[in-house]
Each structure stands twice: as structure tokens, then as C-alpha cells.
Write a protein that holds these residues in place. Sequence first.
Motif, short mmCIF file in Angstrom:
data_model
loop_
_atom_site.label_atom_id
_atom_site.label_comp_id
_atom_site.label_asym_id
_atom_site.label_seq_id
_atom_site.Cartn_x
_atom_site.Cartn_y
_atom_site.Cartn_z
N SER A 1 2.07 1.88 13.76
CA SER A 1 1.57 1.62 12.33
C SER A 1 1.47 0.27 12.39
N ILE A 2 2.41 -0.38 12.60
CA ILE A 2 2.41 -1.79 12.66
C ILE A 2 1.62 -2.61 13.88
N LEU B 1 -0.18 -3.14 3.85
CA LEU B 1 0.98 -2.47 4.50
C LEU B 1 1.11 -0.92 4.13
N TYR C 1 -1.61 0.86 5.97
CA TYR C 1 -1.16 1.07 7.68
C TYR C 1 0.06 1.82 7.59
N ALA D 1 11.61 -3.52 10.24
CA ALA D 1 10.13 -4.15 9.72
C ALA D 1 10.60 -5.85 9.76
N PHE E 1 6.51 4.06 13.50
CA PHE E 1 6.48 2.69 12.71
C PHE E 1 5.79 1.78 13.71
N VAL F 1 3.32 0.90 6.66
CA VAL F 1 4.09 0.20 7.22
C VAL F 1 5.07 -0.08 6.08
#
Length: 880
Positions: free
Chosen positions: A490-491, A511, A514, A523, A487, A516
Motif C-alpha cells: 500500500s505504501i 493515505l 491507498y 508507518a 502495508f 495506509v
Amino acid sequence: MDEFRGKVISNDDLVQFRQQLARYEDHQLETFYKYFREDLLYIIESLDTQSILRELNFRNLISPEYYQSIKKQCGASAFAEMLLEDIHTSGRDAVLGFWESLYVLQNEHPHPNLLGALDELIETGAVLEQTITLDRNGPDLPADLKACRLQHKQNLLKKTENLVEHRAPGLTTESQSFSITERYLDLIVVSSQHFRSRPQHELIATGGIHEHYLQRAQSNLERISPNRLFRWCHRKRCVPQAVLVSGVPGVGKTTLMQKFVYDWANGNLYQRFAFVFFFKFRDLNKEELSLAQMIINEYPYLHSQLEGIFQNPAQLLFIFDGLDESKDQIDLEQEQLCTNPCSIQTVSVIVSSLVRQSLLPGCSVLITSRPTRLATVETSIFNRISEIMGFFPKEREKYFLHFFKDYTMAEKAFHYVRENGMLYTFCYIPSYCWIICTVLSMCFRAQRANSAQTVEFLPKTVTQLYASFLSNILANHCQAVSIDKNFLISIGRMAEYGVNSRILSFTKKDLAVYSVDASSHLATSFVMESGQPPHVSYSFLHLTIQEFMAALGHYLDYSPEGLQKALEEAKSKEDGRGEIFLRFISGLSDSSTRSLLKPYVGDLSAPAAKHVICFLQKSITTLQNPDNRKVLNVFACLAESRNKALVSSSIGSNKQFQFSEFYLAPLDCTVLAFILESCRETELLDLGTCFIQTEGLERISAALHTVRDLRLTNNNLRDEDVPCLYSILTHLQCRIQKFSLRNNGLTETSCLPMALAVSENTSLRDLDLSKNKLAGDDFYQLLEVLSAPTCRIERLALQEAKLTPEYTESFLSLTNNPNLVSLNISSNFFGNAGYPHIQKLILEHPSLREIKVGMNDFSEETERNLLQLQRRRPEVAIHL
């Protein structure tokens, strides 16, 4: 600056102004006093005190000595308050005399706030009372619109009465809400006319000029309080209808707008507007709609009254917040405009049509944006352009007190940050203050829990601050679930995409691209959700958090090709977009910084750190004929890396740093201090005309003792800076041999501490104190130290030091200094009366080999006599 210049006031102008004032009745003058009061206080604080008191005394209104003592004892703010109140209570003649004094002062002191207030009084005086009344009471409305306005105000009050503070990871489980009147702090808003492409990252650029603005505040900085945004603008010669407010991310644009709307809804601001409509660009979707539909979507209860509301456009204010976050490309120059509020158009057309007065002509529009977005926007259509500078020091300290609620804890936190130049630089930004207060509160809690913990636990660099911030988030989530490293990767990738593309607001599609998951609990610690389904957008809590996550992604998932590409792209961006990203990625090369995150994500990539170090080393060695900004950008990355060995090995034998005539911000001074400390011995540091002020000097002073030839020429240093200079010269390891303080603002008050510094210093050989106003009783004490048999000074410059004939006899004592070979005392006021002593000094000083005595009001005969002394002492070069 040309725009700040006032007109030259003639006697005829003064007579005309006096006649205009005489026409006002007492109740009108009282109304004007209340209206202009805040402006007048700022003007009195900003102008030269002696000039104001001189003019008032000339009109027999005050006793100058009394108010001089008030300012000395109580400070500028109390002085201004007392003077203005005394004038106000002294009657009509005093008030008229005060305005007349200000009118005359614009000749000598064309401060923009002074010009603005006088211009508003002169140009709008005939209708000013009605305008003030309208702003206080509002327009007369039909009964149905009155009821509608009341409902609208009540709705806006509910929406704006509270400030929502983000969750502080590990401290609270949900966002906190506070009354806006309790937590709102004044933001500094200044006039600004230019939005050029900036060669630096906007946060760094604004942070850099912040203290410079603070220094300028007393001379030509126009301060715009919220109640002046729609008042007479003397630059544009009109009451503005289109106003632009800019500010870097997190500086408080939205909060200022919220307070503006709250004050209107509460009846305290601009009641001339019957209706205020507040929109956020990020919430306006891409679909075409009409202005009427836009209003109804936000305020459905206005549906039945819109036709009546639109009948009087001059009573309407439209606020659009966050131009840079618009999903549409807003083109304010577009040819397509609309005239009908019910016409279906794009958001761009609607906004442009309102600003350019084709739609609802007479209405007012207020738009906010980041400065970088405005570099590509035609801003000339706005009647007033201003920039939010955020917090000045007093407000920063108040913020810390509000956050911690405990005075001792707040003082401890603020003192720590104030002493750390890296961390303090961005404290003009409220959201940054929140981040740093959050982290320090965690650190203090950890220290209390573990008494063995030392101050070493506290962050020292901006990268460490954000690493601590993230570790607090992750620690909070670790209690419930394990951290998903994928995660974070990705972020991080999404964050980097946003940095490279100038995107602060992301869509659900972004989002998804990617991977997310916005619904995950983790998040919500990074991004905020705004808007209503289906038009929801997401943004990081702050731009710097987005940039930190972009940098961290490369340490979580190292790819040599990907990292190299990211480094090169960030370095190549001419607008400075990649600067903070580069500083974060450099800071993470430090193992102690990476260790802060190890408990939650495991080891960050050591090969990535080596890759970054190699990149930094190459960046230094490939700087061919570099400009100073590029040098400082690389130096800033080195400072974040905390890698002194890298600095020493990379800079090598190049121990000369030339920054003359280059503006150095306090952060630059902090960075330079790290470089100097890493080099340990520097041959030359030229900081002449670098606009270094008190804070900058404090930042760099810790390392200046390592320099052999130090030049602080023409930096407007003051007497209050001398203790700092004293600490430099008396450092046990001081190696300064040549020191120039030429052309600063030092006076006789500086002489005694300088004398003590010279007497304690063992390395100094060349001292230049020229072009400082040193004349006074304390100068003799400095001269006594310079004349001591133990004094090591070989070259002394006191050119243009405001010295008069009575000082020349004391110069004879310099014959006791056996090391002095060169003396410059030119451009003083010695005259013929001082000649006998100067003659004796030249003839009797045993070691003197050069003396400069020209431009001292000597007669031709005295100058001939001086030159003839050359025959008697041919070894001494005499320069006239």
C-alpha cells in the motif's frame, strides 16, 4: 559568463576610488573590515595568488616570497587568514592599499564575490556604517513592541535551538535532539539565475554538477553566506527585499532556515528586522485567511501588538519554507493582489502580494523551494536567487564524524563511501548522509557481532543501500510484531503515485485512498507527520525513500501489465522524474540485493526481476542514434543491476563509446567503469572535453586499462592526476595502444611519473602529450625513456609543449628508438638555433617516416632548408 564580468578600471576610476577610501575614518575602516572579513577570506582563497601578491608588493605592503611559502606549507585557508590579519594590523595605509589592490584586480579577475564586495563598498559606502550598526543593534522600538519582540525571540529560540534527527532504525527508539550550534554544518549556497526544466532527475543533476561547482569555486562561483542574503546585490543593483533559495529535497533548506531564524533570535544576524515570521507552506491550509490570522495562528501571543508591528513594514521579514509542498498552486504572477493585512485571501494571494510589495510595502520575503518547482514559476520578481549545493567534501567528512562520534569508525565509514562512486554521489545531501551513516553503523555492528562477516556485507550500490535501510527498519519491527506485507504494498503504491504526480506531501485522504494506516508503528518509520489537526500532512523521510518504496511495490505485488506501464511511464518522463525509480527497480533485479529483504518479506518476485532485465535489454537495443544522456541513463540502470552478463550480451560488438564534448559527472564515470569492466575489451573510448576532473578520473580509472584507444583530450587534468594515469598504464592487463592526453594541465612535474609508466607499459604505441607545459629539467627524463632502444612508442606528439632551442639536441637521442615512425614537435619555440639538431634528427633517424615541425619561429630560409631535406630523405614526410 557575462554576469560575472567586471568593469574595465581606468586611472580616473582608481583615483576616484582612492578618494572615496580616504574619506573614511579609522573606526569606519575597522567596521568595514569586520563586516567584509568572511567575504575577503573567500576572495583571497579564490583569486590567483600571484596576482594578489603582485599588487600588494607593488604598493610595498608585503613580501611575496614569505606568503608564497606560507600557502605552500599551510594551504590556501591559512594563507588567506594570515595575509588578511597582517594587513589589518599593519595600519591605515596597508588597509587602504589592500582595498586599492582588490579594486585593480577586478580588471584581471572579475570574481563575483570580489565584484559584489567592491560594489557594496562603493554604492552603499555613505550609509554602510549605519546599515551595519542597524543589523547589529536593531531599530529603536516603543517599550511595548520591545517587550513583544523579546517574547517573540524567546519563543523562536525554543523552537529553533535544537535539531531533531530522525530515528535511526535499530539504533534508537525515538528521535534524537541536538543543539543546532553543535550539529549544524555550513551548507554551500551559490548564486543561481536560471531554473529551466531539467532533463535529469534533480538529485542526479545537482549531484552531477556538484564537483564541477567545486572546481569553479576558484574562478567564478559566487558564494552566498546567510548573512549576505539581504545585503547589496551587485547583479540587481539594490538591497534585496525578495530572496529565493532553492535546493533539492533533503539538501538542508529547512535546516538553513532554522539556523537563520535561530541566529536572528539570538541577536547574531539581521537585527534590522524587528520581527521575523517563519511559516512552512505544508502547514498552511487551503482555507482562505488573512495575513494577520496567519501570523496569529502561528504566534498567538502577538495578537494585541499586530497593528503596531504592521506600522513599520521595512522592519519585517517573512520566511516561507517549501514552496513545492504548498497545497495551493502559488501563482506569483497573478493579477489579484491585496493591500490589507486583515483582508481574507488565499495563501497564494497573500504570498504573491508580499513578494510584489503591494501588501506591507517595504517588507522582506524569503522563500525556499525545490528547483523543479521553480521551472514553472516566474522568478524575475526576486532580487536575489540562490541555490543550496549542500555539503562539499570537508563538510561531508565532518557529518560522518558527528554521526559516529568515534573518529576511527567515522573514518572507516567515510573512506568506504568515498571509494564507492555509486554511494558517494549523493553525499552532498545531508539527509542522504544520515541514511548511509545509519546503514553503515548497522553493518559495522553486525560485523562486530559476527567476526566471520566480511566487507562483502556492506552495500555496493544505491539500491543495496536502501534495501539495507529498509531491512533495518523491518528487523527492528520484527521484534515486536510480524511484518504486514500488504502495508508495504500500500505504501509503495502511494509512493509511486507521489513520484508520478510530483507530490512529496500527502493528506489523510491520500493515505485513506491507498489504505495506509498512519497510526501504525511501522508507518512512522517511513513517513513524518507535520501540522496541527485537522490540517495534518505526511511525507516520506526523504524523496529517495519514497522512490525506493515505489520500486519495491512492484516486486512485492507483481503485475506484468502494471510493471510494464510503470517502466514505460518512468522512461518517458522528459524531466527525469523517473530516473531514480528506474535505477531502484533495476537494482532490485539483482538476486543478492533482493536477498537482503527476504528474512522480513519473503521472496521478492523473480518474474518481476526477469521482466525488468528484458526491459533493460530492449532499452539498449532500441537506442537508435541516442543522445549520450539517454545512453548513460540506461547504463546507470545496468550498473545498479550488477548484471555484467546482461551488459556484455546487450552491447555486443559495439565496443566504441563516443562521449566527446559531453559533460561527464563523477557518477557517470562510475557507471562507465562498470560498463567497461563488463565489456572487458573496448576498442575506443573518447572522453575528450568531458570536463573530467580528479574525482571523475578516479571513478573510471579502474577500467580504463581495458581500452585500446583512450582519449582524455582537453579535460584540465593536472599533475596530481598523473599517479592515477600511472596506475592505468602499468596495470598488468593494460591493453592501451593509443593514448591521448592532449591539451590538459600537465607540467614538467608529470614527466617523471609518465616516464616510469611508459617504461613499464608493454602495449602503448601512440602517445599524444601535446599542448601541455612540459618544459623543465624533468622533461629530459621522459625523453630518455622515449629514446630507449626498448621503447615501443611508434607515434609521439609533443606539439605546443613550451619547448625551447636547448631541448633540440636531446631530441637526437630519439634515433635510438627503432620503432618511432611519426613525430610531432610543431608549435614550440625552437627557432633557427634549433635547426641543426632537427636537421640531424631527420637525416639520421632510421625508422622515422613523418615529422611535423611547423610553427617553430623558423625564418623563411630555415623552412626552405627543412623542405630541401625531403630530397635527401624522400621516405620522410616533413610537414611545416
